[in-house]
Design an enzyme around this catalytic site. Structure first.
Site, PDB file in Angstrom:
ATOM      1  N   HIS A   1       0.896  -1.062   0.005  1.00 31.82           N
ATOM      2  CA  HIS A   1       0.041   0.034   0.122  1.00 31.82           C
ATOM      3  C   HIS A   1       0.827   1.312  -0.057  1.00 31.82           C
ATOM      4  O   HIS A   1       1.847   1.349   0.486  1.00 31.82           O
ATOM      5  CB  HIS A   1      -1.014   0.007   1.200  1.00 31.82           C
ATOM      6  CG  HIS A   1      -1.923   0.895   1.170  1.00 31.82           C
ATOM      7  ND1 HIS A   1      -1.887   2.289   1.281  1.00 31.82           N
ATOM      8  CD2 HIS A   1      -3.315   0.996   0.781  1.00 31.82           C
ATOM      9  CE1 HIS A   1      -2.907   3.070   1.310  1.00 31.82           C
ATOM     10  NE2 HIS A   1      -3.703   1.951   0.866  1.00 31.82           N
TER      11      HIS A   1
ATOM     12  N   GLU B   1      -7.903  -3.857  -0.496  1.00 34.12           N
ATOM     13  CA  GLU B   1      -8.345  -4.220  -1.688  1.00 34.12           C
ATOM     14  C   GLU B   1      -8.469  -5.952  -1.840  1.00 34.12           C
ATOM     15  O   GLU B   1      -9.354  -6.514  -2.328  1.00 34.12           O
ATOM     16  CB  GLU B   1      -7.713  -3.902  -2.856  1.00 34.12           C
ATOM     17  CG  GLU B   1      -7.801  -2.358  -3.558  1.00 34.12           C
ATOM     18  CD  GLU B   1      -7.286  -2.187  -4.634  1.00 34.12           C
ATOM     19  OE1 GLU B   1      -6.403  -2.780  -5.289  1.00 34.12           O
ATOM     20  OE2 GLU B   1      -7.734  -1.039  -5.273  1.00 34.12           O
TER      21      GLU B   1
END
Length: 366
Positions: free
Chosen positions: A251, A306
């Site tokens: 991320h 996600e």
């Protein structure tokens, strides 16, 4: 010069806080992970709008207001029916929300305005989706809470408790995430003393971009290709050893485990053994984390939101074109909280730019 204003403080806020190094996301002083695991969507929305969790009476008042605003006006349904079928769902939301500007929204941004927009977005999505599939729209069911009713309007069937809990956790964890691109666009718009509808329309237009609100299709493809728990290790080792990226890991903000992924993982563990896709996701996440550390030590590649978003969406059989709209149906709470906050202590955003073109007297353009 700082490209894209990265790291530049553009506003003060008491709504949320992100610490990427520590893997912390805070909603109004509470860990977002704990909010997602212990409270409902309605309670989390109340927290962001009002600054504290509701008592029983306050909770019921908010729940009743959300239910009262679910039904779409007739003109909204007519507009949806007239829109071209090739207009994607985010384009539909942008168009329909912009059409809702009326006298109610001309006043100072308010929580009642926020409630109305939050309540109607799932109805717009479900109505449009069923029309596109040649099905009759499903009227809201006011016996159901916000998240359960959204699933019900999409399918016409009472959703299972497993799927309600999984989607509710996801939607709570995506309510708010600091000064991201769409939140910034909403605050910029309202800073001109425009109205909440215009600010949310700006935010939806920003969310529509694939660099911000794109669906985690790569994670879905990965889980589809693995297919079964027994095949996971061989598939993962082959991908990592060949230098390919594992989708859903790493991320740009969090340098440790994404706290939203931690909460979704815990919620998934609560229902493990009851849905094969969630079970597969748990196994792949655990194994991939170990293998990434084995092959790429010190890189700190952990699952992000996600990864589990894809698993949750697949488990509840939500089609891929609904991922970003569903993200929007939750993030509207954060957007509206920021819009209200901006309106309470407003200063118009007016950054400067660095001119790199030619000056008078320099060689003319050919």
């Amino acid at each position: 010069m700082i490209q894209g204003l990265k790291g530049v403080i553009a506003a003060q806020t008491s709504i949320s806080f992100i610490d990427g190094e520590k893997g912390q996301l805070v909603y109004r002083g509470l860990n977002a992970k704990n909010v997602a695991l212990n409270y409902t969507f309605e309670e989390a929305a109340y927290l962001l709008w009002f600054g504290n969790l509701p008592d029983e009476i306050q909770y019921q008042e908010l729940s009743d207001k959300l239910k009262a605003n679910r039904e779409m006006p007739v003109y909204v349904k007519k507009v949806i029916d007239e829109l071209p079928l090739d207009l994607d769902m985010m384009g539909v939301l942008r168009t329909l929300i912009s059409s809702m500007e009326n006298e109610f929204f001309q006043w100072q941004p308010s929580i009642d305005q926020a409630i109305q927009l939050t309540a109607i977005i799932p109805s717009i999505i479900a109505y449009r989706k069923r029309r596109m599939k040649g099905l009759n729209p499903i009227a809201p069911n006011n016996q159901l809470n916000h998240v359960a009713n959204y699933l019900y309007m999409l399918t016409g069937e009472m959703p299972s408790e497993i799927h309600i809990k999984a989607l509710e956790a996801y939607m709570i964890l995506t309510l708010e995430h600091g000064m991201n691109a769409s939140t910034f666009s909403a605050r910029v718009t309202i800073s001109t003393q425009s109205d909440m509808v215009s600010a949310i329309t700006s935010a939806i237009g920003t969310m529509k971009g694939p660099l911000h609100g794109g669906a985690p299709s790569g994670v879905l493809k990965m889980l589809d290709e693995i297919g079964e728990i027994e095949k996971a290790e061989g598939w993962l080792r082959n991908k990592i050893s060949s230098g390919e990226r594992l989708m859903g890991f790493g991320h740009r903000v969090y340098k440790t485990i994404d706290p939203r992924a931690v909460a979704l993982r815990q919620k998934t563990l609560e229902v493990s053994g009851q849905d094969r896709w969630l079970d597969l996701a748990l196994h792949v996440e655990s194994l991939a984390t170990e293998l990434l550390e084995e092959y790429k030590p010190g890189r700190r590649l952990y699952p992000n939101v996600e990864f589990y978003a894809a698993a949750v969406m697949r488990a509840i059989q939500m089609e891929e074109d609904l991922f970003t709209p569903t993200f929007t149906a939750s993030r509207v709470v954060g957007w509206t909280a920021h819009i209200i906050e901006q309106g309470q202590n407003n200063s118009i955003f007016r950054p400067t730019s660095e001119y790199i073109g030619k000056m008078p007297g320099e060689e003319s353009y050919k």
